[in-house]
Design a protein around this motif. Structure first.
Motif, short mmCIF file in Angstrom:
data_model
loop_
_atom_site.label_atom_id
_atom_site.label_comp_id
_atom_site.label_asym_id
_atom_site.label_seq_id
_atom_site.Cartn_x
_atom_site.Cartn_y
_atom_site.Cartn_z
N PRO A 48 4.31 -4.75 18.55
CA PRO A 48 3.83 -5.33 17.28
C PRO A 48 4.11 -4.37 16.11
CG PRO A 48 1.99 -4.58 18.59
CD PRO A 48 3.19 -4.45 19.46
N VAL A 49 4.44 -4.94 14.97
CA VAL A 49 4.76 -4.16 13.78
C VAL A 49 3.81 -4.56 12.66
CG1 VAL A 49 6.56 -3.52 12.15
CG2 VAL A 49 7.18 -4.07 14.51
N LYS A 50 3.20 -3.57 12.01
CA LYS A 50 2.25 -3.84 10.93
C LYS A 50 2.98 -4.26 9.66
CE LYS A 50 -1.44 -0.75 12.51
NZ LYS A 50 -2.30 0.42 12.15
N ALA A 51 2.28 -5.04 8.84
CA ALA A 51 2.84 -5.55 7.59
C ALA A 51 2.45 -4.63 6.43
CB ALA A 51 2.33 -6.96 7.32
N CYS A 52 3.28 -4.63 5.40
CA CYS A 52 2.95 -3.94 4.15
C CYS A 52 2.80 -4.98 3.05
CB CYS A 52 4.05 -2.94 3.78
SG CYS A 52 5.65 -3.69 3.34
N SER A 53 2.20 -4.57 1.94
CA SER A 53 1.97 -5.49 0.82
C SER A 53 2.91 -5.15 -0.33
CB SER A 53 0.53 -5.40 0.35
OG SER A 53 0.31 -6.26 -0.75
N ARG A 54 3.52 -6.18 -0.90
CA ARG A 54 4.49 -5.97 -1.97
C ARG A 54 3.85 -5.81 -3.34
NH1 ARG A 54 9.60 -6.13 -0.71
NH2 ARG A 54 10.25 -7.00 1.30
N ARG A 55 2.59 -6.15 -3.48
CA ARG A 55 1.93 -5.99 -4.77
C ARG A 55 0.49 -5.56 -4.56
NH1 ARG A 55 2.42 -11.20 -7.97
NH2 ARG A 55 4.41 -11.34 -6.89
N GLY A 56 -0.05 -4.85 -5.57
CA GLY A 56 -1.40 -4.35 -5.46
C GLY A 56 -2.45 -5.43 -5.74
N ASP A 57 -3.56 -5.32 -5.04
CA ASP A 57 -4.69 -6.22 -5.26
C ASP A 57 -5.96 -5.49 -4.79
OD1 ASP A 57 -4.58 -6.35 -2.47
OD2 ASP A 57 -3.49 -8.25 -2.48
N SER A 58 -7.01 -6.22 -4.52
CA SER A 58 -8.25 -5.59 -4.10
C SER A 58 -8.15 -4.98 -2.70
CB SER A 58 -9.39 -6.62 -4.12
OG SER A 58 -9.08 -7.71 -3.25
N CYS A 59 -7.11 -5.33 -1.96
CA CYS A 59 -6.94 -4.81 -0.60
C CYS A 59 -5.83 -3.75 -0.50
CB CYS A 59 -6.61 -5.95 0.37
SG CYS A 59 -7.89 -7.21 0.47
N THR A 60 -4.92 -3.72 -1.48
CA THR A 60 -3.79 -2.80 -1.44
C THR A 60 -3.65 -2.13 -2.80
OG1 THR A 60 -2.64 -4.21 0.16
CG2 THR A 60 -1.32 -2.58 -1.00
N PRO A 61 -3.49 -0.80 -2.83
CA PRO A 61 -3.38 -0.10 -4.12
C PRO A 61 -2.11 -0.49 -4.87
CG PRO A 61 -3.83 1.43 -2.32
CD PRO A 61 -3.47 0.13 -1.69
N ASP A 62 -2.17 -0.28 -6.17
CA ASP A 62 -1.01 -0.42 -7.04
C ASP A 62 -0.69 0.97 -7.57
OD1 ASP A 62 1.05 -1.39 -8.51
OD2 ASP A 62 -0.20 -2.24 -10.11
N PHE A 63 0.54 1.43 -7.43
CA PHE A 63 0.85 2.80 -7.84
C PHE A 63 2.26 2.87 -8.40
CE2 PHE A 63 2.79 2.59 -3.71
CZ PHE A 63 3.85 3.50 -3.73
N SER A 64 2.55 4.00 -9.04
CA SER A 64 3.89 4.30 -9.55
C SER A 64 4.21 5.75 -9.24
CB SER A 64 3.98 4.04 -11.06
OG SER A 64 3.07 4.87 -11.76
N LEU A 65 5.49 6.08 -9.26
CA LEU A 65 5.95 7.41 -8.89
C LEU A 65 6.62 8.10 -10.07
CD1 LEU A 65 7.55 6.76 -5.37
CD2 LEU A 65 5.29 7.68 -5.86
N THR A 66 6.42 9.42 -10.15
CA THR A 66 7.15 10.26 -11.11
C THR A 66 7.65 11.48 -10.35
OG1 THR A 66 5.79 9.55 -12.98
CG2 THR A 66 7.04 11.59 -13.23
N ALA A 67 8.97 11.64 -10.33
CA ALA A 67 9.57 12.77 -9.62
C ALA A 67 9.86 13.89 -10.59
CB ALA A 67 10.86 12.33 -8.92
N GLY A 68 9.49 15.10 -10.21
CA GLY A 68 9.78 16.30 -10.99
C GLY A 68 10.46 17.33 -10.11
N PRO A 69 10.92 18.44 -10.70
CA PRO A 69 11.57 19.48 -9.89
C PRO A 69 10.65 19.99 -8.79
CG PRO A 69 11.94 19.87 -12.23
CD PRO A 69 10.93 18.78 -12.13
N GLY A 70 10.97 19.69 -7.54
CA GLY A 70 10.19 20.15 -6.40
C GLY A 70 8.88 19.43 -6.17
N SER A 71 8.62 18.32 -6.88
CA SER A 71 7.33 17.64 -6.74
C SER A 71 7.48 16.14 -6.93
CB SER A 71 6.31 18.19 -7.74
OG SER A 71 6.70 17.86 -9.06
N LEU A 72 6.48 15.43 -6.45
CA LEU A 72 6.42 13.98 -6.59
C LEU A 72 4.97 13.60 -6.87
CD1 LEU A 72 8.07 11.33 -6.35
CD2 LEU A 72 7.35 11.22 -3.96
#
Length: 287
Positions: free
Chosen positions: A102-126
């Motif tokens: 069995p393979v678990k599912a992921c959520s494509r959008r944030g809601d009350s059950c799944t976080p909503d986030f964004s990424l910012t990449a910098g030198p040596g960090s995320l």
């Protein structure tokens, strides 16, 4: 001919006895679960299961048992989990009771059950940007947290950090692509489906790039300067000698006898006068 037929029968039997491949790209979007098959086999069906965060028991979703399609509406499970959140997974099945992992599912959008986030990449960090204002945290305070999984692209996301807000992951290799996924946890248990994976390339340090540019510029200037000097020494030696000559012209009469000479003194030095001193012999002094 007979041998070929026998080989074909054996291959068919082996394939029919092997379990099907697990489904891929399993994701949920507004309670519609979808996936792609590992192989296109006619006799493969799929079953969707759910589990609440306060129970580790997986139960079949009634509308999604032994279906041949690649999607299913799982909105009926919303009322079955605490906070309206459940974990979802899918497994493939064949006749004769052969099932895939069995393979678990992921959520494509944030809601009350799944976080909503964004990424910012910098030198040596995320940096994973997350909000502190979500319903689970407001109700349970610091017992509810984010779990941020991360790792290099193509590798399992085993490393993770737990926090109540945004997370910055440091000491990452520059130039490498890193991926993350985030989920809500309550007392160290997953609440709902995690986010689908997002990836970013870690940029190189500006200091390193400036240093590299400086080194390249110095090397380039040195090569051009050496080439120019070599060209002058090989092909422009005569002109260089002309440039090095002093700005002075030799007179035409330089080697002729001079017309005027300084007068030579012919005077005789005067004689010096000396006083005669008489000397006394030793014999006279005895008398």
């Amino acid at each position: 001919m007979l041998f070929g037929v026998l080989c074909f029968i054996v291959v068919v039997q082996v394939r029919s006895a092997a379990p099907p491949g697990p489904p891929q790209n399993i994701s949920v979007d507004k309670w519609l679960l979808s996936w792609t098959p590992a192989t296109k086999e006619e006799d493969v069906t799929y079953t969707v299961q759910y589990s609440s965060f306060d129970s580790r028991v997986w139960t079949d979703v009634p509308a999604c048992i032994h279906i041949s399609s690649y999607s299913c509406d799982v909105s009926s499970t919303k009322a079955l989990g605490e906070h309206g959140c459940v974990m979802l997974r899918v497994q493939a099945e064949k006749k004769r009771g052969l099932t895939s992992k069995p393979v678990k599912a992921c959520s494509r959008r944030g809601d009350s059950c799944t976080p909503d986030f964004s990424l910012t990449a910098g030198p040596g960090s995320l940096t994973v940007h997350l909000s502190r204002n979500y319903s689970l945290a407001m109700e349970h305070e610091d017992h509810a947290k984010y779990r941020v999984y991360y790792g290099k692209e193509g590798e399992p996301l085993k490393s993770y950090r737990d926090d109540v807000a945004s997370v910055t992951i440091r000491e990452l290799q520059e130039g490498q692509r890193y991926c993350t996924k985030v989920e809500y946890i309550y007392f160290d248990e997953s609440v709902g489906p995690p986010t689908c994976t997002q990836c970013e390339v870690i940029p190189e340090s500006k200091k390193d790039s400036k240093l590299t540019e400086t080194v390249v510029a110095v090397v380039l200037v040195s090569v051009l300067l050496i080439t120019f000097i070599a060209y002058l020494l090989i092909f422009q030696r005569g002109r260089i000698k002309q440039w090095l000559q002093p700005p002075y012209q030799i007179p035409d009469n330089f080697l002729l006898k001079p017309e005027h000479h300084l007068p030579i003194s012919t005077s005789i030095p005067t004689e010096e006068h000396w006083d005669v001193i008489s000397c006394i012999s030793p014999e006279e002094s005895r008398e």
